[in-house]
Each structure stands twice: as C-alpha cells, then as structure tokens.
Design a protein around this motif. Structure first.
Motif, mmCIF file in Angstrom:
data_model
loop_
_atom_site.group_PDB
_atom_site.id
_atom_site.type_symbol
_atom_site.label_atom_id
_atom_site.label_comp_id
_atom_site.label_asym_id
_atom_site.label_seq_id
_atom_site.Cartn_x
_atom_site.Cartn_y
_atom_site.Cartn_z
ATOM 1 N N LYS A 1 -30.052 12.535 -36.994
ATOM 2 C CA LYS A 1 -28.820 13.271 -36.672
ATOM 3 C C LYS A 1 -28.953 14.745 -37.079
ATOM 4 N N TYR B 1 -29.331 13.144 -24.820
ATOM 5 C CA TYR B 1 -29.623 12.539 -26.129
ATOM 6 C C TYR B 1 -29.892 11.062 -25.866
ATOM 7 N N SER C 1 -30.944 7.363 -26.842
ATOM 8 C CA SER C 1 -30.961 6.499 -28.021
ATOM 9 C C SER C 1 -30.663 5.057 -27.641
ATOM 10 N N GLU D 1 -20.312 11.702 -30.412
ATOM 11 C CA GLU D 1 -20.686 13.121 -30.299
ATOM 12 C C GLU D 1 -20.972 13.526 -28.845
ATOM 13 N N HIS E 1 -31.384 7.073 -39.387
ATOM 14 C CA HIS E 1 -30.400 7.696 -38.499
ATOM 15 C C HIS E 1 -29.843 9.025 -39.024
ATOM 16 N N THR F 1 -34.764 9.909 -29.303
ATOM 17 C CA THR F 1 -34.569 9.616 -30.735
ATOM 18 C C THR F 1 -35.694 8.766 -31.337
ATOM 19 N N SER G 1 -24.990 3.082 -33.661
ATOM 20 C CA SER G 1 -25.095 4.117 -34.704
ATOM 21 C C SER G 1 -23.850 5.000 -34.779
ATOM 22 N N SER H 1 -23.300 7.366 -32.643
ATOM 23 C CA SER H 1 -23.648 8.673 -32.057
ATOM 24 C C SER H 1 -22.913 8.947 -30.749
ATOM 25 N N LYS I 1 -29.251 18.140 -34.599
ATOM 26 C CA LYS I 1 -28.370 19.316 -34.719
ATOM 27 C C LYS I 1 -29.187 20.606 -34.668
#
Length: 198
Positions: free
Chosen positions: A91, A109, A111, A122, A87, A32, A117, A119, A95
């Motif tokens: 995001k 992922y 980060s 997800e 952010h 990220t 955040s 996240s 996607k």
C-alpha cells in the motif's frame, strides 16, 4: 491525480493478461503480486515473516517461498497473517508509485485480493475478470506445475466471482483473447480513454 481502476479476479482468471492489454493501451499498471515479491526481499519484511512463521520457511537465511506458500494456502489464518505483513508495505509502495503517475488520467491497480484487503475502497472503478472454473484450474495447473487439489484450496481462500462481481463496475469474461480485447475497448470508450497504442 490519476483515477484508480482496480483490476481483480480469482486465481487463473487471466487478470495479468488483461492488465498487459491495458498497459498496451497506454495505461500505467501496478501489479501487486510482482511488487509484493520485490518487497518481500527487504530486511524489514523478512524479519516480520520470521517472527510470525519461524525459521522453518528459511534456508541459510533465504526465504523459501514454496514452503511459505504451502503453509498459507492451507490455512486461512496464516494467509491473513502474511497479508497483514505484506499488504501495508505494498500500500505504501503504491502511494509512492502513484505520485510518479499523477499526470496520468487513469492507472490500473491489479490485485487478486482487492476486496479481501480492503483496497477496493481506494478505487474509482473496479473491473472483475471471470472465467469458467475448469479453465481457471487448468491454467493454474499448467502455470504453477501444481495439483488440482492445491488449486481448489487456493480458490477456496478467495472471494468467489459472485461476491466480486456484485461490487464491480465492469466484468470481463476471459474465455479468449479477442473477446477480452473487445471488452477492454468498451471500457476504454466508456471511461473516455483514447487508446495510445493499437
């Protein structure tokens, strides 16, 4: 659709090294920080930064990241404002990236602010990378050519290891590369992932 493994850890924990080892095992990795840096070159993001932080962080229309960092890492509210700009863009970009990797079984992922955040919600699994505080401080001082005080200020703005670990499925203690490799093999085995590369 690929399952998402969230990879996080405090500054200087060595999560980027861990991410590279997963990549070497054949798992696609989304970093990220790297993507955020690229997205911060876009006109839309630059305009939003200008609106919030003014022109003092720009020189001849170019964003001076050092000036912006100086502001946000000394002020939690300003950091939250910057994250609020960057952010959502990350995001959305993730996607799109995920669509390109939908045939993969798993993706990583990575980060630093996975929990802060939101996240982590997800993710299907979460890995937290930890390391002793003094090792982390020394790594960041050497990497960023900065001071101990500035590193501690940045650490203070992140969730601590206990908070992150309590919400994680796996914890990797990064005190040396060989130990980390063994932990990664254990995680790959647990998830039923065959290593593509040795």
């Amino acid at each position: 659709m690929a399952k998402i493994i969230g990879l996080t850890g405090g500054i200087g924990s060595g999560k980027t090294t861990v991410a590279q080892l997963f990549l070497a095992s054949g798992i696609p990795v989304y970093i990220t920080d790297q993507e955020a840096r690229n997205l911060m070159q876009s006109e839309m993001i630059l305009d939003q930064i200008k609106d919030v932080f003014g022109t003092t962080v720009f020189e001849k229309g170019v964003l001076i990241k050092e000036k912006l960092s100086e502001i946000v890492f000394n002020d939690a509210n300003k950091l939250a404002q910057l994250n609020g700009i960057v952010h959502p863009a990350v995001k959305m970009h993730f996607k799109q990236w995920l669509l390109e990797h939908q045939k993969d079984q798993f993706v990583i992922y990575e980060s630093a602010i996975l929990f802060e955040s939101g996240s982590y919600k997800e993710c299907d699994f979460i890995i937290n990378v930890v390391a002793p505080l003094e090792i982390r401080i020394q790594r960041v001082i050497e990497r960023d050519k900065t001071t101990r005080e500035k590193v501690l200020e940045r650490i203070k703005n992140q969730w601590n290891d206990e908070q992150k670990s309590s919400k994680s499925d796996f914890i990797i203690e990064n005190t040396g590369i060989e130990a980390v490799k063994l932990e990664i093999v254990k995680i790959l085995n647990f998830l039923g992932i065959k290593q593509i590369k040795s």
